[in-house]
Design a protein around this motif. Structure first.
Motif, mmCIF file in Angstrom:
data_model
loop_
_atom_site.group_PDB
_atom_site.id
_atom_site.type_symbol
_atom_site.label_atom_id
_atom_site.label_comp_id
_atom_site.label_asym_id
_atom_site.label_seq_id
_atom_site.Cartn_x
_atom_site.Cartn_y
_atom_site.Cartn_z
ATOM 1 N N GLN A 7 0.915 -1.948 0.279
ATOM 2 C CA GLN A 7 0.137 -0.219 0.058
ATOM 3 C C GLN A 7 0.793 1.084 -0.471
ATOM 4 N N LYS A 8 1.983 0.917 0.605
ATOM 5 C CA LYS A 8 3.217 2.276 0.658
ATOM 6 C C LYS A 8 3.170 2.617 -0.357
ATOM 7 N N ILE A 9 3.418 1.548 -1.471
ATOM 8 C CA ILE A 9 4.247 1.563 -2.456
ATOM 9 C C ILE A 9 3.642 2.107 -3.375
ATOM 10 N N PRO A 119 2.500 -11.470 -9.204
ATOM 11 C CA PRO A 119 0.747 -10.850 -7.995
ATOM 12 C C PRO A 119 1.106 -9.565 -7.980
ATOM 13 N N LEU A 120 1.989 -9.600 -7.215
ATOM 14 C CA LEU A 120 2.468 -8.040 -6.804
ATOM 15 C C LEU A 120 2.138 -6.424 -7.437
ATOM 16 N N ALA A 121 2.602 -7.074 -8.275
ATOM 17 C CA ALA A 121 3.115 -6.055 -9.866
ATOM 18 C C ALA A 121 1.389 -5.929 -10.076
ATOM 19 N N ILE A 122 0.854 -6.868 -10.888
ATOM 20 C CA ILE A 122 -0.547 -6.804 -10.759
ATOM 21 C C ILE A 122 -1.548 -6.159 -9.648
ATOM 22 N N GLU A 123 -1.413 -6.676 -9.041
ATOM 23 C CA GLU A 123 -2.204 -5.629 -7.928
ATOM 24 C C GLU A 123 -2.189 -4.471 -7.638
ATOM 25 N N ILE A 124 -0.741 -3.795 -8.538
ATOM 26 C CA ILE A 124 -0.115 -2.381 -7.866
ATOM 27 C C ILE A 124 -0.464 -1.365 -9.152
ATOM 28 N N PRO A 159 15.384 4.393 -4.346
ATOM 29 C CA PRO A 159 14.389 4.371 -4.422
ATOM 30 C C PRO A 159 13.422 3.846 -3.074
ATOM 31 N N LEU A 160 12.031 3.889 -2.462
ATOM 32 C CA LEU A 160 12.116 2.652 -2.010
ATOM 33 C C LEU A 160 11.951 1.263 -2.802
ATOM 34 N N ILE A 161 11.989 0.200 -1.981
ATOM 35 C CA ILE A 161 12.024 -0.901 -3.259
ATOM 36 C C ILE A 161 10.815 -1.888 -2.828
ATOM 37 N N LEU A 162 9.710 -2.540 -3.402
ATOM 38 C CA LEU A 162 9.061 -3.095 -2.911
ATOM 39 C C LEU A 162 9.747 -5.502 -2.859
ATOM 40 N N ASP A 163 10.061 -5.341 -1.687
ATOM 41 C CA ASP A 163 10.039 -7.078 -2.096
ATOM 42 C C ASP A 163 9.195 -8.237 -2.403
ATOM 43 N N GLY A 164 10.067 -8.535 -3.137
ATOM 44 C CA GLY A 164 9.045 -9.539 -4.252
ATOM 45 C C GLY A 164 9.509 -10.889 -4.146
ATOM 46 N N GLY A 165 10.771 -11.118 -3.522
ATOM 47 C CA GLY A 165 11.698 -12.504 -3.867
ATOM 48 C C GLY A 165 11.793 -12.108 -5.080
ATOM 49 N N GLU A 166 12.873 -13.669 -5.260
ATOM 50 C CA GLU A 166 13.402 -13.454 -6.614
ATOM 51 C C GLU A 166 12.734 -13.690 -7.778
ATOM 52 N N CYS A 167 13.556 -13.105 -8.242
ATOM 53 C CA CYS A 167 12.567 -12.899 -9.914
ATOM 54 C C CYS A 167 12.174 -14.347 -10.714
ATOM 55 N N LEU A 168 11.377 -14.714 -11.325
ATOM 56 C CA LEU A 168 11.338 -16.258 -11.664
ATOM 57 C C LEU A 168 12.084 -16.795 -12.421
ATOM 58 N N ILE A 169 11.656 -16.114 -14.122
ATOM 59 C CA ILE A 169 12.545 -15.802 -15.094
ATOM 60 C C ILE A 169 14.011 -15.498 -15.025
#
Ligand code: TXA
Ligand code: MG
Length: 311
Positions: A7-9, A119-124, A159-169
């Protein structure tokens, strides 16, 4: 700073600020695509030349209609790849009277679009609308596949970085010029293989060559690990490190991209491995041969750019 508060992002982005967000390919440095203020901050922080346009990220096909011309055939293509969570970016013709800031397209009459499959990118994007987002690294450096890479790339300016884990691809999206659906052109090899594209279009897809510049950002020297890189070699000299591939890697291999010789695993590991090797401050990074099939084409493309001298 790395945070977990989505939400902060979202509220930061809505205020025309920029933030780093995860995608399935690499982390992106995002800003509202219609905001001159936000997009100029992206170029400034990355130190990116103004002639190198950005990709606009959407959460569904409907969002594209507000700014680009989209035929039924183009929608069929997008739905096929995006419904299968494939990292495909397509270049379309811009509509008249669109609201995207001209900074995004660097003044071109076309625009690059993709739906990220994180999923986080889509939600944003559902909440902010289309976002412009190049890879979240300073220009010409390695692309980030972990939140920590973004932080180390920008240092105190991060910048502020939203942690979404390691990128799959682990490698950027494939870019396909699709203004003329009958003549698709591959502008950048990436997460979707050329073989998959050719199977869908039932034709040979022409490769963009450096001569006919369709993507001004396809700069030859890119992805610098901060030291020379030698390709297709299994031997090393004093002070050099070896990036291996497959089970035939010699015992002095420093890191192996995939012990089993799997190309998807090698792509996933590529940028992190180059980050780790560069920390050793070697005289050069030697890289074993990697087949150019499937995503191997994109792996070789990134390595060739990393090996190219600055000119
Ligand atoms: O996987 C990805 O695509 C990542 C994530 C963050 O989504 N993004 C990414 O963005 O790789 P960037 O800025 O590093 O690369 C964008 C590429 C550039 O090579 C640029 O030249 C090309 O897209 N591009 C953008 N708009 C274009 C256009 N209208 N025509 C041709 N090429 C375009
Ligand atoms: Mg990039």
């Amino acid at each position: 700073m790395i945070i977990h508060d989505i939400q902060k992002i979202i509220s930061l982005l809505k205020k025309e600020e920029i933030a780093a967000i995860p995608t399935e390919t690499v982390y992106g440095l995002a800003g509202i695509a219609t905001s001159y203020k936000a997009v100029s901050k992206i170029y400034k922080l990355k130190n990116r030349p103004a002639f190198n346009p950005l990709i606009v990220h959407v959460s569904n096909v409907e969002q594209i209609h507000t700014f680009a011309e989209l035929s039924l055939e183009q929608i069929t293509c997008l739905e096929y790849f995006w419904n299968h969570e494939q990292p495909l970016t397509i270049v379309l013709r811009l509509k008249n009277n669109h609201q995207i800031t001209p900074l995004v397209t660097a003044g071109l009459s076309t625009i690059a679009v993709r739906k990220p499959h994180h999923p986080l990118a889509i939600e944003i994007i559902k909440q902010t609308g289309p976002l412009a987002a190049p890879s979240a690294n300073t220009s010409n450096k390695l692309s980030p596949t972990k939140a920590e890479h973004v932080e180390s790339s920008f240092g105190e300016n991060a910048p502020l970085i939203l942690d979404g884990g390691e990128c799959l691809i682990g490698l950027e999206s494939t870019i396909l010029h699709l203004v003329d659906i009958k003549k698709p052109i591959l502008l950048r090899a990436g997460g979707v293989s050329l073989e998959k594209l050719e199977a869908f279009f039932k034709q040979t897809i022409s490769l963009h060559t450096e001569k006919k510049i369709q993507a001004p950002g396809q700069l030859k020297h890119h992805y610098s690990p901060g030291c020379p890189l030698k390709m297709n070699t299994t031997t090393i000299e004093d002070g050099e490190v070896l990036l291996g591939f497959g089970e035939n890697a010699p015992p002095y291999t420093t890191l192996n991209l995939s012990q089993k010789g799997h190309l998807d695993e090698a792509a996933h590991n590529l940028f992190h491995a180059l980050y780790q090797l560069s920390l050793l401050k070697p005289k050069a990074i030697a890289v074993m041969p990697i087949p150019k099939t499937g995503i191997g084409l994109a792996i070789n493309d990134r390595l060739e750019r990393a090996a190219a001298k600055n000119d």
